[in-house]
Design an enzyme around this catalytic site. Structure first.
Site, PDB file in Angstrom:
ATOM      1  N   GLU A   1       3.421  -5.145   7.330  1.00 41.60           N
ATOM      2  CA  GLU A   1       2.329  -4.430   7.999  1.00 41.60           C
ATOM      3  C   GLU A   1       2.542  -4.307   9.498  1.00 41.60           C
ATOM      4  O   GLU A   1       2.268  -3.274  10.107  1.00 41.60           O
ATOM      5  CB  GLU A   1       0.991  -5.129   7.729  1.00 41.60           C
TER       6      GLU A   1
ATOM      7  N   ALA B   1       0.849  -1.191   0.000  1.00 42.47           N
ATOM      8  CA  ALA B   1       0.000   0.000   0.000  1.00 42.47           C
ATOM      9  C   ALA B   1       0.883   1.238   0.000  1.00 42.47           C
ATOM     10  O   ALA B   1       1.999   1.218   0.517  1.00 42.47           O
ATOM     11  CB  ALA B   1      -0.898  -0.007   1.229  1.00 42.47           C
TER      12      ALA B   1
ATOM     13  N   GLY C   1       0.494  -5.278   0.634  1.00 37.50           N
ATOM     14  CA  GLY C   1      -0.602  -5.351  -0.330  1.00 37.50           C
ATOM     15  C   GLY C   1      -0.129  -5.815  -1.706  1.00 37.50           C
ATOM     16  O   GLY C   1      -0.928  -6.335  -2.496  1.00 37.50           O
TER      17      GLY C   1
ATOM     18  N   GLU D   1      -0.165  -9.475  -1.360  1.00 36.64           N
ATOM     19  CA  GLU D   1      -1.571  -9.899  -1.396  1.00 36.64           C
ATOM     20  C   GLU D   1      -2.131  -9.841  -2.819  1.00 36.64           C
ATOM     21  O   GLU D   1      -2.945 -10.677  -3.211  1.00 36.64           O
ATOM     22  CB  GLU D   1      -2.415  -9.033  -0.453  1.00 36.64           C
TER      23      GLU D   1
HETATM   24  C1  HXC Z   1       5.006   4.658  -0.719  1.00 35.33           C
HETATM   25  C2  HXC Z   1       7.093   3.808  -1.088  1.00 35.33           C
HETATM   26  C3  HXC Z   1       6.690   2.545  -0.585  1.00 35.33           C
HETATM   27  C4  HXC Z   1       5.332   2.402  -0.149  1.00 35.33           C
HETATM   28  C5  HXC Z   1       8.748   2.408  -1.155  1.00 35.33           C
HETATM   29  N1  HXC Z   1       8.372   3.663  -1.425  1.00 35.33           N
HETATM   30  N2  HXC Z   1       7.737   1.702  -0.631  1.00 35.33           N
HETATM   31  N3  HXC Z   1       6.251   4.833  -1.142  1.00 35.33           N
HETATM   32  N4  HXC Z   1       4.541   3.485  -0.237  1.00 35.33           N
HETATM   33  N5  HXC Z   1       4.848   1.256   0.300  1.00 35.33           N
HETATM   34  C6  HXC Z   1       9.188   4.737  -1.987  1.00 35.33           C
HETATM   35  C7  HXC Z   1      10.206   5.240  -1.006  1.00 35.33           C
HETATM   36  O1  HXC Z   1       9.614   6.169  -0.155  1.00 35.33           O
HETATM   37  C8  HXC Z   1      11.225   5.859  -1.927  1.00 35.33           C
HETATM   38  O2  HXC Z   1      10.753   7.117  -2.359  1.00 35.33           O
HETATM   39  C9  HXC Z   1      11.213   4.927  -3.125  1.00 35.33           C
HETATM   40  O3  HXC Z   1       9.966   4.232  -3.070  1.00 35.33           O
HETATM   41  C10 HXC Z   1      12.323   3.900  -3.087  1.00 35.33           C
HETATM   42  O4  HXC Z   1      12.274   3.236  -1.828  1.00 35.33           O
HETATM   43  P1  HXC Z   1      13.525   3.138  -0.852  1.00 35.33           P
HETATM   44  O5  HXC Z   1      12.989   2.890   0.502  1.00 35.33           O
HETATM   45  O6  HXC Z   1      14.438   4.284  -1.057  1.00 35.33           O
HETATM   46  O7  HXC Z   1      14.240   1.849  -1.443  1.00 35.33           O
HETATM   47  P2  HXC Z   1      15.108   0.779  -0.645  1.00 35.33           P
HETATM   48  O8  HXC Z   1      15.999   1.474   0.336  1.00 35.33           O
HETATM   49  O9  HXC Z   1      15.727  -0.076  -1.689  1.00 35.33           O
HETATM   50  O10 HXC Z   1      14.058  -0.072   0.196  1.00 35.33           O
HETATM   51  C11 HXC Z   1      13.064  -0.803  -0.439  1.00 35.33           C
HETATM   52  C12 HXC Z   1      12.012  -1.266   0.576  1.00 35.33           C
HETATM   53  C13 HXC Z   1      11.481  -0.079   1.355  1.00 35.33           C
HETATM   54  C14 HXC Z   1      12.638  -2.297   1.548  1.00 35.33           C
HETATM   55  C15 HXC Z   1      10.906  -1.983  -0.216  1.00 35.33           C
HETATM   56  O11 HXC Z   1      11.099   0.925   0.419  1.00 35.33           O
HETATM   57  C16 HXC Z   1      10.318  -0.378   2.215  1.00 35.33           C
HETATM   58  O12 HXC Z   1      10.435  -0.989   3.266  1.00 35.33           O
HETATM   59  N6  HXC Z   1       9.150   0.095   1.761  1.00 35.33           N
HETATM   60  C17 HXC Z   1       7.920  -0.001   2.539  1.00 35.33           C
HETATM   61  C18 HXC Z   1       7.321  -1.376   2.485  1.00 35.33           C
HETATM   62  C19 HXC Z   1       6.034  -1.362   3.248  1.00 35.33           C
HETATM   63  O13 HXC Z   1       6.008  -1.196   4.467  1.00 35.33           O
HETATM   64  N7  HXC Z   1       4.935  -1.466   2.498  1.00 35.33           N
HETATM   65  C20 HXC Z   1       3.613  -1.252   3.019  1.00 35.33           C
HETATM   66  C21 HXC Z   1       3.119  -2.483   3.640  1.00 35.33           C
HETATM   67  S1  HXC Z   1       1.593  -2.178   4.385  1.00 35.33           S
HETATM   68  P3  HXC Z   1      11.713   8.403  -2.451  1.00 35.33           P
HETATM   69  O14 HXC Z   1      10.770   9.482  -2.839  1.00 35.33           O
HETATM   70  O15 HXC Z   1      12.338   8.540  -1.114  1.00 35.33           O
HETATM   71  O16 HXC Z   1      12.692   8.004  -3.534  1.00 35.33           O
HETATM   72  C22 HXC Z   1       0.469  -2.612   3.275  1.00 35.33           C
HETATM   73  C23 HXC Z   1      -0.873  -2.422   3.862  1.00 35.33           C
HETATM   74  C24 HXC Z   1      -1.963  -3.242   3.261  1.00 35.33           C
HETATM   75  O17 HXC Z   1       0.711  -3.005   2.184  1.00 35.33           O
HETATM   76  C25 HXC Z   1      -3.269  -2.825   3.911  1.00 35.33           C
HETATM   77  C26 HXC Z   1      -3.535  -1.341   3.770  1.00 35.33           C
HETATM   78  C27 HXC Z   1      -4.605  -0.809   4.640  1.00 35.33           C
END
Ligand code: HXC
Length: 264
Positions: A138, A75, A115, A118
């Protein structure tokens, strides 16, 4: 086919294969509301291929992520605070993929998280490159996978694996995901595109009405008792016996040639 704001839509007429590319590479294809809507709209556009077509034109769909680093990082963290997982009333892209008549293949190359994982689980197949990783982060945000991730992983790999992934938030390798049955195939990175192409070409060449019926049958099996499931299969079987594709498959077998299925 005309593309959408955050999803590239392609269609290969020769094979009847549609490709949707989630196209927010700067955010690792995180699922914004727009992206979720565009996945649904993209599938609807591809499905239009079957309107008025004689038989089934659209045989399979590939869902992939742009940029080479992620299938989908989950997400959109900037966007989902205060928003439900989208599953409450409106039909989500997860439901849409599950209910889509043609099989949907998740082509996973890179991060497949939250997500995004998923979304891949809602697809009929998961084909992963060796360097891909899977996880449910999450819990690190104080929530749980909101679109059935724990349910799906529990059914596929058992509760211990589901709890491990969802409670630790750790990423697992494609090899581990394969061991747990969470992906269908893992391919070497440098052979990934070609291998996926072969897989999808084979899938698209199978009798399309039978493929659609098998999708419904397997999904029924996950959610029903055996007796109900077998009764359902029997009715699908009777329907398929009456198709031209069945006659074609049988004729091709006796004439020792390749069948040509039209989805009729
Ligand atoms: C928005 C995101 C993102 C996300 C990455 N980015 N994941 N933006 N939402 N989920 C963006 C970063 O902010 C960054 O933007 C760019 O993508 C590159 O990411 P980096 O973090 O710089 O890359 P890296 O260091 O290689 O790390 C990759 C990563 C990390 C391990 C995947 O980005 C990460 O942990 N992302 C979050 C994963 C996460 O928690 N997803 C959500 C799960 S919850 P900038 O602008 O800085 O370049 C979910 C909920 C479901 O899915 C239910 C909802 C209600």
């Amino acid at each position: 086919v005309e593309s959408l704001e955050t999803v590239l839509v392609e269609y290969d007429e020769d094979r009847g294969v549609g490709t949707l590319t989630m196209n927010r590479p700067d955010a690792l294809n995180a699922l914004s509301a727009q992206l979720r809507d565009d996945i649904v709209a993209g599938l609807e556009r591809l499905e239009e291929r079957n309107d008025g077509a004689d038989g089934v034109e659209l045989r399979a769909v590939v869902l992939e992520g742009a940029g080479g680093k992620a299938f989908c990082a989950g997400a959109d963290i900037g966007g989902f605070c205060g928003e439900s997982s989208g599953g409450s009333s409106a039909r989500s892209h997860y439901d849409f993929i599950r209910d889509f008549p043609a099989p949907v293949v998740a082509k996973v190359d890179g991060y497949c998280l939250g997500g995004g994982f998923e979304t891949a689980l809602a697809c009929d197949f998961r084909l992963a490159s060796e360097s891909s990783t899977f996880g449910f982060p999450e819990v690190t945000l104080g929530i749980l996978p909101g679109a059935g991730g724990v349910q799906d992983v529990t059914k596929i790999a058992g509760p211990a694996v589901a709890k491990e992934l969802a409670m630790t938030g750790e990423h697992i390798s494609a090899a581990r995901a394969d061991e747990e049955g969470l992906v269908n195939r893992v391919y070497a990175d440098d052979e990934f595109d070609a291998e996926v192409d072969d897989f999808v070409t084979d899938l698209a060449g199978q009798a399309p009405l039978a493929v659609q019926a098998i999708k419904r049958s397997a999904d029924m099996a996950v959610n029903s008792g055996l007796e109900e499931g077998i009764a359902y299969d029997r009715s699908l079987f009777q329907e398929l016996l009456r198709t031209e594709d069945h006659a074609e498959g049988a004729a091709a077998f006796s004439e020792d040639r390749e069948p040509e299925f039209e989805g009729k």
